[in-house]
Write a protein that holds these residues in place. Sequence first.
Motif, PDB file in Angstrom:
ATOM      1  N   PRO A 277     -33.333  85.967  43.704  1.00  0.00           N
ATOM      2  CA  PRO A 277     -32.978  84.563  43.507  1.00  0.00           C
ATOM      3  C   PRO A 277     -32.696  84.315  42.030  1.00  0.00           C
ATOM      4  O   PRO A 277     -33.209  85.029  41.157  1.00  0.00           O
ATOM      5  CB  PRO A 277     -34.231  83.811  43.966  1.00  0.00           C
ATOM      6  CG  PRO A 277     -34.960  84.778  44.850  1.00  0.00           C
ATOM      7  CD  PRO A 277     -34.651  86.147  44.319  1.00  0.00           C
TER       8      PRO A 277
ATOM      9  N   TYR B 276     -42.991  79.861  44.464  1.00  0.00           N
ATOM     10  CA  TYR B 276     -42.047  80.656  45.248  1.00  0.00           C
ATOM     11  C   TYR B 276     -42.827  81.691  46.047  1.00  0.00           C
ATOM     12  O   TYR B 276     -43.946  82.053  45.701  1.00  0.00           O
ATOM     13  CB  TYR B 276     -41.052  81.366  44.329  1.00  0.00           C
ATOM     14  CG  TYR B 276     -40.359  80.433  43.364  1.00  0.00           C
ATOM     15  CD1 TYR B 276     -39.189  79.762  43.707  1.00  0.00           C
ATOM     16  CD2 TYR B 276     -40.920  80.173  42.105  1.00  0.00           C
ATOM     17  CE1 TYR B 276     -38.582  78.876  42.828  1.00  0.00           C
ATOM     18  CE2 TYR B 276     -40.321  79.290  41.220  1.00  0.00           C
ATOM     19  CZ  TYR B 276     -39.152  78.647  41.592  1.00  0.00           C
ATOM     20  OH  TYR B 276     -38.554  77.752  40.726  1.00  0.00           O
TER      21      TYR B 276
ATOM     22  N   GLN C 218     -33.886  85.874  50.734  1.00  0.00           N
ATOM     23  CA  GLN C 218     -34.257  85.872  49.311  1.00  0.00           C
ATOM     24  C   GLN C 218     -35.775  85.823  49.161  1.00  0.00           C
ATOM     25  O   GLN C 218     -36.366  86.544  48.341  1.00  0.00           O
ATOM     26  CB  GLN C 218     -33.650  84.660  48.605  1.00  0.00           C
ATOM     27  CG  GLN C 218     -32.147  84.698  48.428  1.00  0.00           C
ATOM     28  CD  GLN C 218     -31.677  83.463  47.674  1.00  0.00           C
ATOM     29  OE1 GLN C 218     -32.082  83.217  46.548  1.00  0.00           O
ATOM     30  NE2 GLN C 218     -30.800  82.681  48.295  1.00  0.00           N
ATOM     31  N   ARG C 219     -36.418  84.956  49.935  1.00  0.00           N
ATOM     32  CA  ARG C 219     -37.867  84.775  49.816  1.00  0.00           C
ATOM     33  C   ARG C 219     -38.605  86.045  50.272  1.00  0.00           C
ATOM     34  O   ARG C 219     -39.589  86.455  49.654  1.00  0.00           O
ATOM     35  CB  ARG C 219     -38.307  83.587  50.670  1.00  0.00           C
ATOM     36  CG  ARG C 219     -39.679  83.060  50.285  1.00  0.00           C
ATOM     37  CD  ARG C 219     -40.251  82.101  51.288  1.00  0.00           C
ATOM     38  NE  ARG C 219     -39.384  81.044  51.729  1.00  0.00           N
ATOM     39  CZ  ARG C 219     -39.117  79.943  51.022  1.00  0.00           C
ATOM     40  NH1 ARG C 219     -39.641  79.785  49.829  1.00  0.00           N
ATOM     41  NH2 ARG C 219     -38.337  79.011  51.526  1.00  0.00           N
TER      42      ARG C 219
ATOM     43  N   THR D 246     -31.000  77.387  45.416  1.00  0.00           N
ATOM     44  CA  THR D 246     -31.319  78.076  46.672  1.00  0.00           C
ATOM     45  C   THR D 246     -30.200  79.002  47.132  1.00  0.00           C
ATOM     46  O   THR D 246     -30.448  80.002  47.791  1.00  0.00           O
ATOM     47  CB  THR D 246     -31.559  77.064  47.811  1.00  0.00           C
ATOM     48  OG1 THR D 246     -30.391  76.242  47.945  1.00  0.00           O
ATOM     49  CG2 THR D 246     -32.767  76.207  47.555  1.00  0.00           C
ATOM     50  N   ASP D 247     -28.952  78.665  46.824  1.00  0.00           N
ATOM     51  CA  ASP D 247     -27.836  79.330  47.507  1.00  0.00           C
ATOM     52  C   ASP D 247     -27.450  80.662  46.873  1.00  0.00           C
ATOM     53  O   ASP D 247     -27.268  81.663  47.559  1.00  0.00           O
ATOM     54  CB  ASP D 247     -26.605  78.413  47.535  1.00  0.00           C
ATOM     55  CG  ASP D 247     -26.848  77.149  48.350  1.00  0.00           C
ATOM     56  OD1 ASP D 247     -27.933  77.052  48.975  1.00  0.00           O
ATOM     57  OD2 ASP D 247     -25.972  76.271  48.351  1.00  0.00           O
TER      58      ASP D 247
ATOM     59  N   HIS E 291     -36.975  75.043  51.521  1.00  0.00           N
ATOM     60  CA  HIS E 291     -36.400  75.219  50.190  1.00  0.00           C
ATOM     61  C   HIS E 291     -37.060  76.396  49.477  1.00  0.00           C
ATOM     62  O   HIS E 291     -38.268  76.615  49.609  1.00  0.00           O
ATOM     63  CB  HIS E 291     -36.590  73.934  49.375  1.00  0.00           C
ATOM     64  CG  HIS E 291     -35.735  73.844  48.147  1.00  0.00           C
ATOM     65  ND1 HIS E 291     -35.969  74.600  47.019  1.00  0.00           N
ATOM     66  CD2 HIS E 291     -34.634  73.102  47.868  1.00  0.00           C
ATOM     67  CE1 HIS E 291     -35.062  74.315  46.095  1.00  0.00           C
ATOM     68  NE2 HIS E 291     -34.238  73.409  46.590  1.00  0.00           N
ATOM     69  N   LEU E 292     -36.283  77.144  48.705  1.00  0.00           N
ATOM     70  CA  LEU E 292     -36.815  78.310  48.011  1.00  0.00           C
ATOM     71  C   LEU E 292     -37.984  77.927  47.113  1.00  0.00           C
ATOM     72  O   LEU E 292     -38.979  78.650  47.018  1.00  0.00           O
ATOM     73  CB  LEU E 292     -35.709  78.977  47.181  1.00  0.00           C
ATOM     74  CG  LEU E 292     -36.072  80.339  46.616  1.00  0.00           C
ATOM     75  CD1 LEU E 292     -36.094  81.402  47.706  1.00  0.00           C
ATOM     76  CD2 LEU E 292     -35.114  80.750  45.508  1.00  0.00           C
TER      77      LEU E 292
ATOM     78  N   VAL F  50     -31.919  81.549  52.452  1.00  0.00           N
ATOM     79  CA  VAL F  50     -33.162  81.323  51.713  1.00  0.00           C
ATOM     80  C   VAL F  50     -34.250  82.299  52.175  1.00  0.00           C
ATOM     81  O   VAL F  50     -34.995  82.860  51.356  1.00  0.00           O
ATOM     82  CB  VAL F  50     -33.624  79.863  51.882  1.00  0.00           C
ATOM     83  CG1 VAL F  50     -34.995  79.656  51.272  1.00  0.00           C
ATOM     84  CG2 VAL F  50     -32.620  78.917  51.237  1.00  0.00           C
TER      85      VAL F  50
END
Length: 799
Positions: A593, A147, A499-500, A608-609, A155-156, A496
């Motif tokens: 996340p 991550y 969050q990242r 991911t959501d 994608h996360l 995403v």
Amino acid sequence: MIINTELEYKGNLYPSRIIDFKKEVDSAFFYTDNDVILKITIVRDSLLRFRYTTKGYFSPDFSYAIDENHSRGYNHFEVVEEPDFYHVKTSKLDCHVSKADLRTAIFDLKGNAVLEDELGFHWEEIYEYGGNIVKMSKVSKDGENFYGLGDKATHLNLKGKRLENWATDQYAYHKDQEPLYKAVPFYIGLNGKDAYGIFFDNTFRSFFDFCHERRNVSSFWADGGEMNYYFFYGPSMHDVVAAYTDLTGKPELPPLWALGYHQCKWSYYPESKVKEITSRFRELRIPCDAIYLDIDYMEGFRCFTWNKNFFPDPKRMVAELAEDGFKTIVIIDPGIKIDKDYWVYNEGIANDYFCKRADGPYMKGKVWPGECNFPDYTNPAVREWWAGLFKELVGDIGVKGVWNDMNEPAVMEVPTKTFPLDVRHDYDGHPCSHRKAHNIYGTQMARATYEGVKRFSYPKRPFIITRSAYSGAQRYTSSWTGDNVATWEHLWIANVQVQRMSLSGMGFTGSDIGGFAEQPTGELYARWIQLGVFHPFCRTHSSGHHGEQEPWAFDDEVINVTRKFIELRYQLLPYLYTMFWQYIDESIPMLKPLVYFDQEDPQTHYRTDEFIFGNHILVCPILEPNAVGRRMYVPRGSWYNYWNNEIVQGGRESWIDVAFDQIPLFVKAGAVIPKYPVQQYVGELEFDELTLDVYYKEGKEESKVFEDAQDGYDYTKGRYSLRTFTTAGKGKELVLHQHKEGKFITPYNYFKINLIGLPFKVTAVEVDNEEVSLEELKFNIHNTLTVNKDFSELHIKGI
């Protein structure tokens, strides 16, 4: 460990055997007979720095990313020699260094391998550059996940991906497109239930491969510079992210208004259009705190100028907007128009402040104003000059924030989209080419802008936003995810990315709500608002070339949804402000996340959501058109549906019904959620009570509320209010305990407490061990009561 006896394989070179070692105060040096040196520095017991050179000596140590105030110090450090390897030991780790080939393996104190070199450090001579590509490969265990890495549009979970760090103006990018605007060379590895982190502090073009090329190998490499990386040991993701965030730094608190809703477009002009937009917000009672001016406010796109046809009296306009609660934010790009009648250009030329090509002349490139020169923000004298340029904009006219764009740096009409690589930079006294300075350019521009805006805003706090960034930029600036597109796919990407970014130390981030390029449908805009209000930075922005993108550009249903969710954000401002304080004080990411929230639950590793907003609110956006609900994963524990207060037990995937004016939103049992009354802008209202939504839970839960003057620096002198609430539910009783810290006196006197989910009927309430009549507490059938803010303990009893 596999021992590699060949010094060259497939064009790669490798360290040979160790012939000497020495120990200094906090470091161990290992020397090989082919002039490789490994320096391992103990930053903390769980934080090791690995630095390699292939030339027999180290170049001067310098990094823009590392915060000079980061935590240092360890409890234990020793080096023990064995027949085949050296132990480098701290109170938390044991690093083995192979005598045969310098490969390393890191173990916890129980002897479990946390991270092992595969080929380890190796390099390739690239004579085109006259230097090395530096490489590192690690063993990746089965089931390991990855991550981080900033704003990647993928994608996360990065398992199986190969990614590139080269700040790029990537207009209308798509899912999985590489590279993007930011370079954040930090990732988290999750082995089963144990986490570690790697920060590869190298500003050259770099790459990361997470088992893409080879199944059980992760690797990272750069087109130049040193193999210089930091290893963070968890075992929790929280420990890893907190340590990385501490190392690269945290911002100061933003003014509270910066956490409000912002409205932007390319471009709002002339003045009458700006006033029309701001008046419409007030007329429709949709809260808004900031209005942005894009490049058209300038005279011919010249930075630090105003188009007097569009804006005849900027100071008056900015003051009038401020009277109505709007803070004005303006864009400033790095390109300075080549124009002998332009004062900024003339100052730059007179002082030799612009970037030069290797053979001497100023680097010239086309951006919005036409042909431009570009300041070298890696030169401290240039940063000081640039900071001073904000005197009129901020100090005199009263602009409250500055937006840095095009600072990857972006250049038009060239295939590379940026500077030639032979451009020279000062790099704070460590001269280099653009190959090294490219990824840091945007951060150093934001730093110079921050220093200027802060100087002329004082005693108020500055607000800066940047498009391009490298690790550590969060010390100076907020950011957004660049020129996205009005599509459902981009709504997924935005969710995403933010969050990242939060995991990657850059919490103060958002996306262009509704999409920058093209035009959203009303449904897409409404769903994006419903996500965007739960992002730390919340701004609608559009190119404006496909139509209008203000809330009233859509039908009444969309206007009502927009108002409802922006009002919810304004109610949650004390919660959001507390999140921000915890990010600064404790290095806790503002968005979490699910894998960060509960890494021991394997069901979270590929989600991911859904994400946790702060510590207690679970958000799950609607990412598809025509949705009447969605499947989502509710993490372990008890959660209350925000809309109907029904309790849900987590640890499983569920179908959740939603209306158009809702998204799945849950509050953790036991939480105390602070709320302000709805305001049209921060500071509009004076109020005498703070609402606390208290959610019942069997057992204990802790919540915090941080408040101060909402701007200025008194909070650094202890003038803040930090309240820690502990709920303890047991059967027919609920105890709410409050602990108070800080010297700030909040302007309200009472808490209005909403008791949610009580499994009993309230019959008595004790305030600090004295029973108070329900009538005196204004207790009603909705389980609401009012109490003085300075109580220490509420004891609520029932039958």
